[in-house]
Design an enzyme around this catalytic site. Structure first.
Site, PDB file in Angstrom:
ATOM      1  N   SER A 144      29.561 -17.312 -25.855  1.00 25.71           N
ATOM      2  CA  SER A 144      29.991 -17.206 -24.457  1.00 25.71           C
ATOM      3  C   SER A 144      30.873 -15.973 -24.282  1.00 25.71           C
ATOM      4  O   SER A 144      32.006 -15.919 -24.778  1.00 25.71           O
ATOM      5  CB  SER A 144      30.772 -18.462 -24.046  1.00 25.71           C
ATOM      6  N   ASP A 166      28.788 -16.986 -18.274  1.00 27.16           N
ATOM      7  CA  ASP A 166      29.365 -17.943 -17.331  1.00 27.16           C
ATOM      8  C   ASP A 166      29.651 -17.274 -15.996  1.00 27.16           C
ATOM      9  O   ASP A 166      30.586 -16.482 -15.879  1.00 27.16           O
ATOM     10  CB  ASP A 166      30.685 -18.493 -17.894  1.00 27.16           C
ATOM     11  N   ASP A 216      28.948 -27.383 -24.349  1.00 28.25           N
ATOM     12  CA  ASP A 216      29.701 -26.186 -23.949  1.00 28.25           C
ATOM     13  C   ASP A 216      31.152 -26.539 -23.637  1.00 28.25           C
ATOM     14  O   ASP A 216      31.429 -27.292 -22.702  1.00 28.25           O
ATOM     15  CB  ASP A 216      29.021 -25.588 -22.702  1.00 28.25           C
ATOM     16  N   GLY A 247      32.967 -19.842 -27.149  1.00 24.09           N
ATOM     17  CA  GLY A 247      33.585 -18.642 -26.595  1.00 24.09           C
ATOM     18  C   GLY A 247      34.758 -18.202 -27.449  1.00 24.09           C
ATOM     19  O   GLY A 247      34.645 -17.313 -28.300  1.00 24.09           O
TER      20      GLY A 247
END
Ligand code: DX5
Ligand code: ZN
Length: 216
Positions: free
Chosen positions: A6, A33, A174, A196
């Site tokens: 991410s 995102d 996620d 991320g």
């Protein structure tokens, strides 16, 4: 098993290099995102940034839309280079129409569920989606803490997919995934893992390798 990096946690001053770094280290997807400041409390990026990322990698772009009524922009995301488009069930008045349109545009269609959203919202569309995204934090920011109750949700979706014979349905998780909790979501049935902060903090290439080891 697939690993998605991410870029919300990347160093935006050198975004192209960061994407190339995780690409070469072996991630399967680049997770992007898009947040509109209305559906979720942050404003991130849109088409120009996706187009720029498209130029530096051949990996599939996994675009996670945290925006209200994403139907309005599907064509533009396709043109920007998206391969997979995931919309939030909570953000679509006409969810079936939205996922049908994503597939018409020749992209894979995903539906994301916030932590408090029940799996039942997928009951009548299981056959029409390529991916179910289980949010393990509330959408908005990287670096939040994993919410353990989503383990049960992943298990439920996995069981439904098995019962229905949906062998191609991806189950993506996620939010807050680390080297310490990744095994718990894999054991529950997730096969696409987003990370991320745990990838982009420190040395992204080394972090990707550590993640990939855990996913074998
Ligand atoms: C949150 C985003 C996530 C986030 C994940 O709204 O959908 O993709 O960037 O980042 P970490 O792994 O740091 O929670
Ligand atoms: Zn995401």
């Amino acid at each position: 098993m697939k690993l998605a990096a991410s870029v919300l946690s990347a160093d935006f001053s050198k975004l192209g290099d960061q994407v190339k770094l995780v690409d070469q280290a072996g991630v399967d997807y680049i997770h992007i995102d898009v947040i509109d400041g209305k559906f979720a409390p942050n404003i991130t990026f849109g088409m120009p940034v996706i187009e720029a990322i498209r130029k530096v990698t051949d990996k599939p772009l996994d675009v996670h839309l945290m925006i209200e009524e994403p139907y309005r922009y599907l064509q533009e995301f396709k043109e920007a280079g998206a391969d997979i488009v995931t919309v939030h069930a909570e953000a679509c008045t006409h969810l079936h129409r939205t996922i049908t349109r994503i597939r018409e545009l020749d992209m894979k269609a995903g539906v994301a569920l916030n932590p408090a959203t029940s799996v039942s919202i997928l009951n009548y569309i299981f056959d029409d989606i390529d991916l179910a995204l289980v949010m393990s934090v509330n959408p908005g920011f990287s670096g939040q803490t994993f919410i353990p109750s989503v383990i049960d949700k992943i298990k439920r979706i996995h069981k439904i997919a098995e019962d229905k014979g949906l062998v191609n349905l991806d189950i993506e998780v996620d939010g807050g995934i680390t080297l310490s909790n990744i095994s718990s979501v894999i054991d529950a049935g997730a096969n696409v893992i987003v990370s991320g902060a745990s990838i982009f903090k420190g040395e992204p290439d080394k972090n990707v390798k550590e993640f990939l080891k855990k996913m074998k």
